[in-house]
Scaffold this motif. Structure first.
Motif, PDB file in Angstrom:
ATOM      1  N   PHE A  52       0.836  -1.204   0.000  1.00 39.10           N
ATOM      2  CA  PHE A  52       0.000   0.000   0.000  1.00 39.10           C
ATOM      3  C   PHE A  52       0.870   1.253   0.000  1.00 39.10           C
ATOM      4  O   PHE A  52       0.670   2.163  -0.813  1.00 39.10           O
ATOM      5  N   SER A  55       2.961   1.592  -3.364  1.00 42.10           N
ATOM      6  CA  SER A  55       2.149   1.941  -4.534  1.00 42.10           C
ATOM      7  C   SER A  55       1.627   3.364  -4.446  1.00 42.10           C
ATOM      8  O   SER A  55       1.602   4.084  -5.445  1.00 42.10           O
ATOM      9  N   LYS A  56       1.254   3.800  -3.263  1.00 40.15           N
ATOM     10  CA  LYS A  56       0.810   5.190  -3.082  1.00 40.15           C
ATOM     11  C   LYS A  56       1.964   6.148  -3.357  1.00 40.15           C
ATOM     12  O   LYS A  56       1.793   7.179  -4.017  1.00 40.15           O
ATOM     13  N   CYS A  96      -2.396   4.520 -11.451  1.00 38.42           N
ATOM     14  CA  CYS A  96      -3.366   3.703 -10.735  1.00 38.42           C
ATOM     15  C   CYS A  96      -2.693   3.019  -9.545  1.00 38.42           C
ATOM     16  O   CYS A  96      -1.806   2.184  -9.751  1.00 38.42           O
ATOM     17  N   THR A  97      -3.108   3.353  -8.335  1.00 35.32           N
ATOM     18  CA  THR A  97      -2.473   2.745  -7.164  1.00 35.32           C
ATOM     19  C   THR A  97      -2.700   1.235  -7.112  1.00 35.32           C
ATOM     20  O   THR A  97      -1.828   0.494  -6.658  1.00 35.32           O
ATOM     21  N   ARG A  98      -3.845   0.772  -7.566  1.00 35.78           N
ATOM     22  CA  ARG A  98      -4.095  -0.678  -7.566  1.00 35.78           C
ATOM     23  C   ARG A  98      -3.181  -1.384  -8.566  1.00 35.78           C
ATOM     24  O   ARG A  98      -2.675  -2.471  -8.297  1.00 35.78           O
ATOM     25  N   CYS A  99      -2.969  -0.769  -9.724  1.00 34.08           N
ATOM     26  CA  CYS A  99      -2.094  -1.359 -10.742  1.00 34.08           C
ATOM     27  C   CYS A  99      -0.647  -1.367 -10.256  1.00 34.08           C
ATOM     28  O   CYS A  99       0.035  -2.388 -10.333  1.00 34.08           O
ATOM     29  N   GLY A 101       0.210  -1.276  -7.297  1.00 35.29           N
ATOM     30  CA  GLY A 101       0.232  -2.176  -6.155  1.00 35.29           C
ATOM     31  C   GLY A 101       0.548  -3.605  -6.540  1.00 35.29           C
ATOM     32  O   GLY A 101       1.283  -4.301  -5.826  1.00 35.29           O
ATOM     33  N   ALA A 102       0.022  -4.070  -7.659  1.00 38.64           N
ATOM     34  CA  ALA A 102       0.316  -5.438  -8.107  1.00 38.64           C
ATOM     35  C   ALA A 102       1.809  -5.596  -8.389  1.00 38.64           C
ATOM     36  O   ALA A 102       2.429  -6.591  -8.006  1.00 38.64           O
ATOM     37  N   SER A 105       3.791  -5.297  -5.040  1.00 36.74           N
ATOM     38  CA  SER A 105       3.694  -6.549  -4.309  1.00 36.74           C
ATOM     39  C   SER A 105       4.667  -7.578  -4.879  1.00 36.74           C
ATOM     40  O   SER A 105       5.374  -8.270  -4.130  1.00 36.74           O
TER      41      SER A 105
END
Length: 154
Positions: A52, A55-56, A96-99, A101-102, A105
């Motif tokens: 988190f 990615s942020k 995109c923070t979700r992108c 994030g992958a 991770s």
């Protein structure tokens, strides 16, 4: 997110990103195959918090503008991918923070598999940064709520 037909990309551009991610994931899996327990269940929350925070940091924070600059145009109206094709697709990913994030991770787990001691330090720094974000947000919310109640009662 807009459909591929509405962006200056082709499906193959996204496929290239997916292939890169898949190749890196495969390399991590191969690197972990001889380890008894490369990532234990108890590490997942800390890795999640670290992901988190990372990615942020990459997708949103001003300090990482240099990383997004070749791919993302940042204006007072917001962030928009630059260019066409793969450059544009990378710009979408970095916005995109979700992108992000992958990918974050994947990088953090890869570090954990290949350099466990160093990964614990990086994960601890990023996880505590994420906790700080949550606490700062909660504190700001509590202060704003208290101020709003004071104004209502005055």
């Amino acid at each position: 997110m807009r459909p591929v037909e509405e962006t200056p990309t082709k499906a193959v551009d996204y496929a290239a990103l997916s292939a890169g991610y898949g190749a890196l994931l495969g390399a991590v899996v191969l690197g972990a195959r001889d380890q008894a327990d490369p990532v234990v269940r108890q590490e997942i929350p800390a890795l999640g918090l670290a992901t988190f925070a990372l990615s942020k940091l990459i997708a949103k924070e001003k300090v990482e503008t240099w990383m997004r600059e070749p791919f993302v145009e940042e204006t007072p109206q917001g962030r928009h991918p630059k260019g066409t094709r793969l450059r544009y697709a990378v710009g979408e990913l970095l916005s995109c923070t979700r992108c992000v994030g992958a990918w974050s991770s994947l990088g953090l787990v890869a570090l954990r598999v290949t350099r466990p001691r160093e990964a614990k330090v990086v994960t601890a720094v990023l996880a505590t940064s994420a906790l700080n974000d949550f606490l700062q947000t909660g504190f700001s919310w509590a202060c704003a709520s208290a101020t709003a109640r004071e104004r209502q009662s005055a």
